[in-house]
Scaffold this active site. Sequence first.
Site, PDB file in Angstrom:
ATOM      1  N   GLN A 386       1.040  -1.455  -0.267  1.00 39.54           N
ATOM      2  CA  GLN A 386       0.059   0.006  -0.188  1.00 39.54           C
ATOM      3  C   GLN A 386       0.779   1.125  -0.148  1.00 39.54           C
ATOM      4  O   GLN A 386       1.562   1.427   0.975  1.00 39.54           O
ATOM      5  CB  GLN A 386      -0.919  -0.039   1.165  1.00 39.54           C
ATOM      6  CG  GLN A 386      -2.008  -1.100   1.299  1.00 39.54           C
ATOM      7  CD  GLN A 386      -3.033  -1.056   0.285  1.00 39.54           C
ATOM      8  OE1 GLN A 386      -3.105  -0.243  -0.580  1.00 39.54           O
ATOM      9  NE2 GLN A 386      -3.620  -2.074   0.081  1.00 39.54           N
ATOM     10  N   ASN A 435       0.831  -7.746   5.151  1.00 42.19           N
ATOM     11  CA  ASN A 435       0.553  -6.444   5.402  1.00 42.19           C
ATOM     12  C   ASN A 435      -0.629  -6.276   6.456  1.00 42.19           C
ATOM     13  O   ASN A 435      -0.756  -5.717   7.435  1.00 42.19           O
ATOM     14  CB  ASN A 435       0.195  -5.521   4.271  1.00 42.19           C
ATOM     15  CG  ASN A 435      -0.346  -4.193   4.587  1.00 42.19           C
ATOM     16  OD1 ASN A 435       0.084  -3.555   5.433  1.00 42.19           O
ATOM     17  ND2 ASN A 435      -1.766  -4.004   4.280  1.00 42.19           N
ATOM     18  N   GLU A 451       0.188 -16.899  -0.560  1.00 38.34           N
ATOM     19  CA  GLU A 451       0.665 -15.990  -1.451  1.00 38.34           C
ATOM     20  C   GLU A 451       1.489 -16.655  -2.748  1.00 38.34           C
ATOM     21  O   GLU A 451       2.373 -17.847  -2.076  1.00 38.34           O
ATOM     22  CB  GLU A 451       1.416 -14.956  -1.116  1.00 38.34           C
ATOM     23  CG  GLU A 451       2.029 -14.002  -1.844  1.00 38.34           C
ATOM     24  CD  GLU A 451       1.028 -13.189  -2.655  1.00 38.34           C
ATOM     25  OE1 GLU A 451       1.121 -13.113  -3.972  1.00 38.34           O
ATOM     26  OE2 GLU A 451      -0.022 -12.615  -1.964  1.00 38.34           O
ATOM     27  N   ASP A 507      -7.628 -10.259   0.108  1.00 39.20           N
ATOM     28  CA  ASP A 507      -7.055  -8.798  -0.495  1.00 39.20           C
ATOM     29  C   ASP A 507      -6.717  -8.957  -1.659  1.00 39.20           C
ATOM     30  O   ASP A 507      -5.422  -9.003  -2.068  1.00 39.20           O
ATOM     31  CB  ASP A 507      -5.935  -8.338   0.651  1.00 39.20           C
ATOM     32  CG  ASP A 507      -5.350  -6.885   0.042  1.00 39.20           C
ATOM     33  OD1 ASP A 507      -6.280  -6.352  -0.780  1.00 39.20           O
ATOM     34  OD2 ASP A 507      -4.429  -6.522   0.478  1.00 39.20           O
ATOM     35  N   CYS A 532      -9.541  -3.182  -3.961  1.00 41.47           N
ATOM     36  CA  CYS A 532      -9.063  -1.960  -4.720  1.00 41.47           C
ATOM     37  C   CYS A 532      -9.953  -1.661  -5.846  1.00 41.47           C
ATOM     38  O   CYS A 532      -9.445  -0.848  -6.632  1.00 41.47           O
ATOM     39  CB  CYS A 532      -7.629  -2.029  -4.795  1.00 41.47           C
ATOM     40  SG  CYS A 532      -7.365  -3.423  -6.073  1.00 41.47           S
ATOM     41  N   GLU A 565      -9.962   2.527  -1.797  1.00 47.84           N
ATOM     42  CA  GLU A 565      -9.850   1.023  -0.932  1.00 47.84           C
ATOM     43  C   GLU A 565     -11.334   0.708  -0.454  1.00 47.84           C
ATOM     44  O   GLU A 565     -11.633   1.486   0.447  1.00 47.84           O
ATOM     45  CB  GLU A 565      -8.784   0.572  -0.183  1.00 47.84           C
ATOM     46  CG  GLU A 565      -7.504   0.790  -0.838  1.00 47.84           C
ATOM     47  CD  GLU A 565      -7.290  -0.467  -1.414  1.00 47.84           C
ATOM     48  OE1 GLU A 565      -7.646  -1.525  -1.141  1.00 47.84           O
ATOM     49  OE2 GLU A 565      -6.258  -0.293  -2.390  1.00 47.84           O
TER      50      GLU A 565
END
Length: 587
Positions: A386, A435, A451, A507, A532, A565
Site C-alpha cells: 500500500q 500487511n 501468496e 485482499d 481496490c 479501497e
Amino acid sequence: CLKGHGPGSILAGALPEKPPARSGCAAVLAASLLPLLTTRRRQPCVPKRVREASLTWRRCLGSLVASSRSVGTALTGSQDGFRSSSGTARHAGAGAVPERPREVLGGDEARQAPRPSGAAALRALLLELPRPDQRKSTPPSPRPRPLPKKQTRRSRSGPSALGKPTGRRSERRRSLSAAGLELHRPLPRRPPVELPDPATYPEHLVAKAKKAFADSLGNCGLDLSDLEVIGSPEVLHYRHRMKFTLHHSGPKRVEYVNFDPESRSWQPLEQSPLASRRINELMTDLREALARDDRARKEVFMVELISNTAGEALACLIYHRPLEEAQDIEMATRLATELRASVVLRAKGQRLVAQDRTDYLLHLSQVKGLRGPGFPQHLLEGVFFQANLRMNEVMQEWVAAQLQGLRPGSSRHKDGARVEGSQRDLLELFCGNGNFTLPSAAGFRRVLATELDKRAVDAAVNCASLGGVTNVEFQRLRAEDVSRARQRGAETTDMDPSFDFAALLLDPPRAGLDPASLELARGFERVVYVSCNALTLARDLVRLPEHRIAAACMFDQFPWTEHAEIAVRLERTPSQSSFGGIAKSKK
C-alpha cells in the site's frame, strides 16, 4: 491447432452444413480450406501460431496443386457430392479436356461408372506424388509481409475474429454484465501534476464516496449512510511509491515524463505533489546523477522510487540493455552514495543491488490498540504494498478489529465442546508481504497466509520473525490447493490438517476473486474482503448470495484520484438468499 481460436470458427463457417454424400472428411476439409488458405492476406487478430499453421496448410495444398493437375477435379464438389476423374480436368492452369472422362454428368453411363468418394480420391492423389528422394528442391514460398509490431500483438480489448471482445478487460466487462452491473468508463488514471487545493478535499472525498458506493454497494440494498468513509491522514505528499518513464531529451539529459490521456501525449514532470517529500528530493538528485554518469544513463527507460516514513529511500533503475555484474554493481554503489539511498538495477532476467545496501526498505506500522512497538513491513520494488503508508495503518486497525470481533460472537460446537473465536484459526488469501497478516494474528490461535509471489512470501516470513509473531504460517498455495486440502485432507499439500478456520481474509488484486476463491469463500461464516476495485467487488458480492454485509468502509488511499479501497465484513446467513442491510455489530 485451430480449435478454440477465432480463425477456426471462420474456417468452420466455410464448411457445408452437411457433409456431401459419400465423401470423406479429409476431402471436405481440404476443399473448404483451399480457397481460404491460398490467399496471402492475414487478419491482424490472428494469433501467431494460427498464422504458422495456416502457412503450413498453404504449403501442403500448394504442393498438391503443383504435383497433380487432377487436384481440381479431385477436390471439386457440390451439394450432391465430390466427383473425381483419373485424367486431368479443365480448370485454371489445367491442360486440355480429357478425351474419354470416366464419369459424365447424367445418363446411364454415369450411373454405371464407379464414383470414388472424396477420401478415396484424395488418397489416390497422394499416391501419385513423388517420393521424398525423387522430389525436386523448390524454393520456399515467400512469407507474407509482417504487419507492424503494434498490430501483430493481440489486442487486450479489441475484437477477435468472431467479432467478440477479447482480453482481461473484456472478460471483466462480460462478467459484470452477467451480474447485472454496468461498467462505467474509468476516469484518467494520471494523478494531478499541479498542486491541488487542500481546502477542497472534503468535497472531493464526498464525491468519491458517492461514486464508490454506486459502483460497489449500490445494488446490495444498502444506503449511503451505511458506508463508513475515512479520509487520508495526509492529502498531499502521501505516496511512498512512484514509477516514472524516462525520456532522453538530449545529450546527457534525462526527463521524467507522464502520459496524459486527454492530450494523448507525454508531458515532462519535474516534481509530483502526491509523492512523498523524500521521493521529490530523490527525483532531483537522480536526474542530476544520470546527467553526470554515462553508464548509469545508458538505455535506462524507467525508474521506481520508494520511501518510508523514516526518510529512507530506494531507487530502482530499469534498463533495456543487459547488465554487466562487475561494472554495474560498481556504478550502483556509486549512485547509492550520491543519492543517499539504496539502488537496485533491473534488466530482462537480471537484478543487481548496490554493495552494502539492502534491496528493500523497512517500515514499522503503528497500529492503534495492538501490542508491540509496531509491525515491520518490507517495502520492495516489484512487489505490491500500500503506497499510502499512513492510511494503510488505519486500514490495518479496521481489518484487525473486524476479525477480532470473532471472540465474543463466533463459536461452534466441536466434538461436544464450545470453541471460542480466539481458539480457532484464520485463513488469508493474497497475503502479499504480510500487511494485514501480522496485525490480525493476535485474535486467533494460528494463521495460515497464502501468496504465490516468492519474494513477497520471503519478506513476510522475515517480518514475522522480526516482529515476534510466532502463530503465523506462510505458504505458496493457490485457492484450489486450499480447497482440495479442506475437502480431501492435507496429504497432497504442506497444509497442516489440524487447522480449524473461523474466518477468511481476502485482499485480491484489481481483477477480483477467481472462481476457486469464490467457492472457498462460500464455506466460511465470516469473510473480510478488502478491494481496490469497486466494480469487481460488486460482482463478487453478487456471487456470494449466502452472505450479508455486516460492515463496510471506504478508505481514501489515493486522494485527488478516482481510486479508493473498500473493505466489507460478510456474515453468512443460510436463511437469507440476498444481501440485507448493515447489521448492528455487538461492541
